[in-house]
Each structure stands twice: as C-alpha cells, then as structure tokens.
Enzyme design. Structure first.
Site, PDB file in Angstrom:
ATOM      1  N   ASP A  13       0.932  -1.209  -0.190  1.00 26.43           N
ATOM      2  CA  ASP A  13      -0.062  -0.061  -0.047  1.00 26.43           C
ATOM      3  C   ASP A  13       0.757   1.182  -0.039  1.00 26.43           C
ATOM      4  OD1 ASP A  13      -2.562   1.574  -0.058  1.00 26.43           O
ATOM      5  OD2 ASP A  13      -2.778   1.280   2.007  1.00 26.43           O
ATOM      6  N   ARG A  17       0.039   7.711  -2.516  1.00 31.04           N
ATOM      7  CA  ARG A  17       0.826   8.816  -1.915  1.00 31.04           C
ATOM      8  C   ARG A  17       2.032   8.884  -2.118  1.00 31.04           C
ATOM      9  NH1 ARG A  17      -1.431   5.971   3.440  1.00 31.04           N
ATOM     10  NH2 ARG A  17      -2.100   4.594   1.941  1.00 31.04           N
ATOM     11  N   TRP A  18       2.635   7.944  -2.589  1.00 32.02           N
ATOM     12  CA  TRP A  18       4.181   8.244  -3.212  1.00 32.02           C
ATOM     13  C   TRP A  18       4.141   9.037  -4.312  1.00 32.02           C
ATOM     14  CZ3 TRP A  18       7.015   7.211  -7.474  1.00 32.02           C
ATOM     15  CH2 TRP A  18       8.393   7.328  -7.509  1.00 32.02           C
ATOM     16  N   ARG A  26      -0.751   9.151 -10.297  1.00 34.44           N
ATOM     17  CA  ARG A  26      -0.864   7.927  -9.582  1.00 34.44           C
ATOM     18  C   ARG A  26      -0.270   6.653 -10.087  1.00 34.44           C
ATOM     19  NH1 ARG A  26      -4.162   7.638  -5.147  1.00 34.44           N
ATOM     20  NH2 ARG A  26      -4.373   5.771  -5.400  1.00 34.44           N
ATOM     21  N   ASN A  61     -10.815  -2.608  -5.123  1.00 30.86           N
ATOM     22  CA  ASN A  61     -10.396  -1.637  -5.972  1.00 30.86           C
ATOM     23  C   ASN A  61     -10.850  -1.142  -7.429  1.00 30.86           C
ATOM     24  OD1 ASN A  61      -6.965  -2.748  -4.961  1.00 30.86           O
ATOM     25  ND2 ASN A  61      -8.357  -0.846  -4.226  1.00 30.86           N
ATOM     26  N   TRP A  62     -11.925  -2.073  -7.711  1.00 31.19           N
ATOM     27  CA  TRP A  62     -12.700  -1.762  -9.138  1.00 31.19           C
ATOM     28  C   TRP A  62     -13.298  -0.437  -8.784  1.00 31.19           C
ATOM     29  CZ3 TRP A  62     -11.421  -4.293 -13.124  1.00 31.19           C
ATOM     30  CH2 TRP A  62     -11.134  -5.711 -13.127  1.00 31.19           C
ATOM     31  N   ARG A 185      -5.058  -1.881   9.116  1.00 34.22           N
ATOM     32  CA  ARG A 185      -6.187  -2.675   8.797  1.00 34.22           C
ATOM     33  C   ARG A 185      -5.697  -3.961   7.645  1.00 34.22           C
ATOM     34  NH1 ARG A 185      -7.568   2.174   7.175  1.00 34.22           N
ATOM     35  NH2 ARG A 185      -7.289   2.591   4.754  1.00 34.22           N
ATOM     36  N   SER A 187      -7.747  -4.856   5.137  1.00 32.05           N
ATOM     37  CA  SER A 187      -8.567  -4.457   3.936  1.00 32.05           C
ATOM     38  C   SER A 187      -8.843  -5.848   3.016  1.00 32.05           C
ATOM     39  CB  SER A 187      -7.780  -3.637   3.063  1.00 32.05           C
ATOM     40  OG  SER A 187      -7.390  -2.309   3.543  1.00 32.05           O
TER      41      SER A 187
END
Ligand code: IPE
Ligand code: IPE
Ligand code: MG
Length: 233
Positions: A13, A17-18, A26, A61-62, A185, A187
C-alpha cells in the site's frame, strides 16, 4: 538469520501517496510499486523464504477511476508479458489468486500461459488479483457444497477439507503479513489463511520499501513467539 518465515504476504500500500509526494500521476506510483516488488522478491529468495503473496488489486479496487483501473490492468499485462524469461531463469513459480474471471479474457490467457511456463519454479510468487478474502471464502464454500460431505469423507477434519477449496490449497498459510504506508487494517486480505499469521506494519510507502525495512520486518518476526493457542514457554 534464525526463524525465517516460510511464507511472507504483503499488502503493498501507498503507491498513490508516493506519486503525490513526488508530484506525479498515480500510475507512476504503481510503476514504482512494481519495481519494489521485483526487489523484494529477490530479498525473499536471498534469505530462504519459499512463498511470497502480494496484494496487487482487491475486489474493492474496481471502485477507482476508469483511468486508474485501466492503467493498473495495462501494467499487470505488461508485467506478465515482459517478466517471463526472468521468472523462469530465477526459478519463480508465478500464480494468481482471486476472482480471475473479473479480468479481461486476454489478461486471463496471459496469466494462464505464465503459470504454465513457470510451474517448475521452486520459489512461489502468488499475486492476489481482484482478490477479496470474503470473496475467496464464499467461492470456497460453493466448491465445498458442490463436493458434498459424503464425497469428502473428512468429518474429522472439516477445516482441512474446506482449506482445500481455497485458491491455493497447496501453499502453507502466511507466517508474516506486512502492510506498508501506515494503515492498520487488513482490507480484506487472506482472511481465512491469516488466522495465526504475525503482522508487521510500517509507515514506509510501498515504492520506498527497501532492504532495511525488509530486514526490520524479519528481525521483528524472529522475536515473536508463536503460541498458536498454546501456553507461554
Ligand atoms: C496500493 O497503493 C496499490 C493498489 C491498491 C492497487 P494505493 O493506490 O492504494 O496507494 P494509496 O493508498 O492511495 O497511497
Ligand atoms: C489494499 O489497499 C489493496 C491493495 C494493496 C491492493 P487499499 O488502498 O485498497 O486499501 P484501503 O482502501 O486503504 O483499505
Ligand atoms: Mg491504498
């Protein structure tokens, strides 16, 4: 090193953010994440780990934008097409877990071909694609019901019989599950298989996960006493 896990699973994950931190789209974060996977797979082989499972795309993630989803699918397809030689050379058996029928037929064919070509590998890379722990359990329940208890003849070991209906029944449960990027978490990752896994969480974003972090996770694992319900020694 003492007490090396046999199977590590990673919730990779923090790619988004990276990318944001580097002022890039992204998808560039996901590309950097794919490079991190190559590196980490080598660290695993280096220290004698036999199985690596990575969470690459969840059933949830869809929900992301069409642009991100199609970018990720293209990246996956390219990974599969370009890594074949290297995987065979490195003795990596490539496998996919998850609801693979959600993927395009072309991608499904590419996956099946790579699984076939790498099936002799001694190190196993399991990629969780359109994967959800609940979804895997529900699909296993359907297979289990279809077999019928009589055919199973395993009333003395129902959990074992049920495990055989999961996506990778020949793979031992993960000893250590790592999640990067500071989220605490699961996920929906490996809900059945993680019953007695040790967890390691780090704030480091997945594309920045390097050898130091990997060694820290292994060192932390080495200090854990896995009682599995037994008493403290
Ligand atoms: C993980 O990185 C990769 C996938 C879920 C495909 P994210 O894309 O979730 O990165 P963050 O959480 O937005 O930083
Ligand atoms: C989990 O990450 C899935 C993968 C790493 C592929 P997410 O970024 O999708 O998880 P949440 O939304 O933060 O729980
Ligand atoms: Mg995320």
């Amino acid at each position: 090193m003492e007490k090396v896990p046999e199977h590590i699973a990673i919730i990779m994950d923090g790619n988004g953010r990276w990318a944001k931190a580097h002022g890039r789209p992204r998808i560039m974060g996901h590309r950097a994440g794919a490079d991190a996977l190559d590196r980490v797979m080598h660290y695993c082989k280096d220290v004698g780990i036999k199985y690596l499972t990575v969470y690459a795309f969840s059933t949830e993630n869809w929900k992301r934008s069409d642009e991100e989803v199609s970018g990720l699918m293209r990246l996956l397809s390219r990974y599969i097409r370009t890594k074949e030689k290297q995987l065979v050379k490195d003795g990596v058996r490539f496998r996919v877990i998850g609801r693979r029928t959600d993927l395009s037929e072309k991608l499904q064919r590419e996956i099946a071909a790579l699984e076939e070509k790498t099936k002799g590998g001694e190190f196993t890379l399991l990629v969780a694609l359109s994967y959800g722990g609940r979804d895997e359990i529900v699909r296993a329940a359907l297979k289990f019901a279809a077999k019928g208890l009589d055919a199973l003849g395993r009333l003395d070991d129902l959990e074992g019989a049920f495990s055989e209906c999961m996506d990778a029944p020949d793979v031992p449960d993960p000893d250590l599950i790592i999640r990067t990027s500071g989220e605490l978490r699961t996920s929906n990752f490996l809900l059945w298989e993680s019953a007695y896994s040790e967890y390691y969480f780090t704030d480091v974003l997945w594309p920045d996960f390097g050898r130091d972090e990997f060694d820290k996770a292994l060192a932390s694992y080495a200090t854990r006493e896995r009682r599995k319900g037994g008493r403290l020694k």
